[in-house]
Design a protein around this motif. Structure first.
Motif, PDB file in Angstrom:
ATOM      1  N   UNK A 187       0.829  -1.212   0.000  1.00  0.00           N
ATOM      2  CA  UNK A 187       0.000   0.000   0.000  1.00  0.00           C
ATOM      3  C   UNK A 187       0.862   1.260   0.000  1.00  0.00           C
ATOM      4  N   UNK A 188       2.059   1.179   0.601  1.00  0.00           N
ATOM      5  CA  UNK A 188       2.960   2.318   0.609  1.00  0.00           C
ATOM      6  C   UNK A 188       3.657   2.536  -0.719  1.00  0.00           C
ATOM      7  N   UNK A 189       3.684   1.493  -1.547  1.00  0.00           N
ATOM      8  CA  UNK A 189       4.350   1.568  -2.845  1.00  0.00           C
ATOM      9  C   UNK A 189       3.370   1.938  -3.957  1.00  0.00           C
ATOM     10  N   UNK A 190       2.132   1.456  -3.846  1.00  0.00           N
ATOM     11  CA  UNK A 190       1.149   1.631  -4.924  1.00  0.00           C
ATOM     12  C   UNK A 190       0.954   3.110  -5.265  1.00  0.00           C
ATOM     13  N   UNK A 191       0.636   3.379  -6.538  1.00  0.00           N
ATOM     14  CA  UNK A 191       0.496   4.756  -7.036  1.00  0.00           C
ATOM     15  C   UNK A 191      -0.805   5.406  -6.592  1.00  0.00           C
ATOM     16  N   UNK A 192      -1.760   4.631  -6.134  1.00  0.00           N
ATOM     17  CA  UNK A 192      -3.005   5.190  -5.632  1.00  0.00           C
ATOM     18  C   UNK A 192      -3.192   4.738  -4.190  1.00  0.00           C
TER      19      UNK A 192
END
Length: 415
Positions: free
Chosen positions: A132-137
């Protein structure tokens, strides 16, 4: 019910037959019935419970991708110390947890665009938080704790490899769990334990009891059992249903049952479930000369009928996150006895109001409580009424409110 529906993903390592998976299945079905879009997300698409997942709930597996352009986004923004611990805990570079699963999880979040990912068990929450910290949204995250981590950690100290893994896991929990949108525990005791482990105030962990009691349970409980042990006039049957594992202390139950028999009570004992302690338990049963009075039939598809027709249900555990089986037995009208172990039993039985609580590991006290309950059982309707406090609909109400709360932040669109 919220004004809008949400896209909700439940993330687990696999989907075997177990209490946690059964709870997840009930949650998913309940949320789908209320109009939400629900996915089941698994590291590996294996498990005996997979056939029970309805077609209305898509199952996604974290598969390897041949190419992915987001490798450079795995590290930026994450402190090097946290990355090092995470690498060690997840076993990156080893066979245990390939990096491609983290990549696949980020890809799922970016392409399927769930509003929230609800994760539980082992490394799944760590992967969900990191992804979740990496995802773009933005994807909201909720972590559910079903057990008592500190007691599981203590129980693992005899195995150096497992103990080291859990120590690394705890370091990451303390670093990453404060970053999730909501932390949930299935009992007050489990919540306090989790808060202590991650170094946060107790109020930082919400308590939501598992969804346990449903109309389907009541229907299944009424099924007949074609078994001579349940025939009219047969000796009373004492039942337990648990994984045959050390923390369930089933050896203590067997010893207490032997003492009960020696005191002149003609009864029989059935242990539903399977696990690593089966051979050890069978050897102890043979040594006590009770092979004709104790049976271990393994897992059964409908344990509720067994509960409905038994005279007594017993939990002998050293610790429990909540104890779904204790609630299920009460919902079937079966009198209960439990150890006063850390976790949910005291909450469920309201300090002994609905069933006797005995010290953990005390064979004599357990035998006495079983004898007393057999001779003077709790009223069936009283037990059913208490179990209704753990109804599926009540849990769904609480999870809907929690999900709407974490999804209400900006950039979280409705499904």
């Amino acid at each position: 019910m919220p004004d809008q529906t949400r896209h909700i993903a439940f993330f687990l390592p696999t989907f075997p037959a177990g209490g946690q998976e059964h709870t997840t299945l009930l949650l998913m079905k309940g949320l789908v019935e209320r109009g939400h879009r629900v996915d089941l997300l698994l590291e590996r698409k294996v498990g005996a419970y997979l056939p029970r997942v309805p077609e209305t709930i898509p199952i996604h597996e974290l598969k390897r991708r041949s190419r992915w352009s987001g490798y450079r986004r795995l590290i930026p923004g994450w402190p090097s110390e946290g990355f090092r611990h995470l690498r060690g805990s997840l076993g990156l570079g080893q066979r245990s947890i390939p990096l491609h699963r983290l990549i696949a999880l980020v890809d799922y979040m970016e392409t399927q665009r769930p509003d929230v990912v609800i994760s539980a068990h082992d490394r799944a929450p760590l992967l969900a938080i990191w992804a979740a910290g990496i995802a773009r949204r933005r994807v909201a995250t909720i972590v559910i704790e079903h057990s008592l981590f500190s007691y599981n950690r203590a129980a693992a100290q005899h195995d150096n490899r497992t103990a080291a893994r859990m120590q690394r896991h705890e370091v990451l929990m303390r670093r990453l769990y404060p970053l999730v949108d909501a932390r949930v525990a299935v009992s007050r005791a489990a919540g306090e334990d989790l808060a202590d482990v991650i170094g946060m105030p107790h109020e930082a962990v919400s308590r939501i009891y598992n969804p346990v009691v449903s109309a389907e349970l009541a229907c299944l409980a009424e099924h007949p059992i074609d078994d001579a042990w349940f025939a009219p006039g047969a000796p009373p049957v004492i039942l337990a249903a648990a994984r045959l594992a050390p923390e369930k202390n089933l050896d203590v139950l067997i010893e207490a049952f032997a003492e009960l028999r020696h005191s002149g009570v003609d009864a029989r004992l059935i242990l539903l479930g399977d696990g690593p302690e089966r051979d050890t338990l069978c050897q102890r049963i043979d040594t006590l000369g009770l092979a004709a009075e104790i049976r271990l039939p393994g897992w059964v598809d409908n344990p509720y009928a067994w509960m409905r027709h038994s005279a007594l249900f017993v939990v002998s555990s050293a610790f429990e996150g909540l104890s779904n089986t204790l609630i299920e037995a009460m919902a079937c009208g079966c009198p209960v006895v439990s150890t006063d172990c850390p976790g949910g039993p005291r909450e469920i039985l309201q300090d002994g109001r609905y069933g006797a609580l005995v010290p953990v590991g005390d064979v004599g006290a357990l035998a006495h409580a079983m004898r007393s309950t057999l001779s003077s059982p709790t009223d069936r309707n009283t037990l059913i009424a208490r179990a209704s406090d753990f109804a599926v609909d009540r849990a769904i109400d609480e999870y809907e409110a929690l999900i709407e709360g974490v999804c209400a932040a900006p950039d979280i669109p409705a499904a």
